[in-house]
Design a protein around this motif. Structure first.
Motif: not given
Length: 291
Positions: A259-277
């Motif tokens: 789940g959300k402990a997955g290392r790649l999912a966490q990294w991709l989500h953090n990169r995604y969040a940095a791009c949102r705005e």
């Protein structure tokens, strides 16, 4: 609550289209859903590129550019009083005579809907379940984001006993396809896997963005035809769509996943969040290594 209809703000209770609209009669219409973050239409250019390509396939005489879409969204969310929103931009073929037609549609209807969303937060989770209904094949050469949504609706009803979970379609040949409202990815032996467009899936905008993020980080991204066994043997799984973003999967059926402990999912989500705005397109992405 207002909607934006053919260039004007209209109260939703007062909005109307013709019963002869071929979007209603025959499903001749397309839509895009995307998020607005603090007034910014994330990946809008990519959504419009897909929409305009589909309009050309359906021979609907309408093309939408970024200024037109931004103006419509800005007017709409300001009228409705929120800056973080779900947006559905809908193009319907327009009115015609009863019966199929071979001529292009020259007077389409453009409607933009919105509803408020909370500020985007941390990585979320959603369990998965394989549905028994197969993913239908596209009506044409490729799947369009069209009004033809009955396959998704019937699969969604199959998920009544698993509220909050995502249903996972297989093709008639048993290959993993996509979620009911998402694309699916998984990690195995250091590579990122996702079903090929050959399975008949929608080429999701967030799917394309995640693939671009991963490749620019130097990750091995593989698109192909994969079995359920390959999916279930993976190290982590996540879903993607433009409203829910990247959603980690902690379980498929009885099969447990990080789940959300997955290392790649966490990294991709953090990169995604940095791009949102910031970004209007995945083409604006720079290179950043995965670590």
């Amino acid at each position: 609550m207002f909607i934006w209809h053919n260039g004007a703000l209209v109260k939703k209770e007062e909005a109307s289209i013709s019963p002869f609209d071929h979007g209603f009669l025959y499903g001749v219409g397309l839509f895009e859903t995307f998020r607005v973050y603090n007034g910014h239409c994330f990946l809008l250019d990519d959504h419009l590129a897909r929409l305009n390509a589909g309009l050309e396939v359906l021979e609907i005489k309408k093309r939408i550019n970024r200024p037109e879409a931004v103006r419509a969204v800005k007017e709409l969310i300001e009228a409705n009083g929120f800056m973080d929103a779900y947006i559905r931009l809908n193009i319907s073929a327009g009115a015609g005579e009863i019966g199929l037609r071979s001529e292009p549609y020259s007077e389409p209807e453009m409607i933009v809907f919105s509803k408020p969303l909370p500020r985007a937060g941390s990585l979320q989770e959603k369990s998965g379940k394989i549905v028994s209904l197969n993913r239908n094949t596209p009506e044409g050469q490729q799947r369009l984001k069209s009004h033809h949504y009955l396959n998704n609706l019937l699969a969604y009803r199959e998920m009544r006993d698993a509220p909050g979970a995502e249903g996972i379609f297989l093709t008639k040949d048993g290959h993993v396809a996509e979620g009911i409202v998402s694309n699916i990815f998984w990690v195995s032996e250091g590579a990122l896997f996702t079903p090929s467009l050959e399975t008949g899936i929608l080429n999701g905008i967030t799917r394309q963005f995640v693939i671009e993020l991963a490749r620019k980080a130097g990750l091995d991204v593989r698109e192909g035809l994969y079995s359920v066994d390959e999916l279930l043997a993976s190290e982590e799984v996540f879903f993607t769509n433009s409203i829910q973003e990247i959603v980690a999967c902690p379980q498929i059926g009885d099969n447990k996943l990080p789940g959300k402990a997955g290392r790649l999912a966490q990294w991709l989500h953090n990169r995604y969040a940095a791009c949102r705005e910031i970004y209007y397109s995945r083409n604006e992405l720079g290179t950043e290594g995965f670590s």
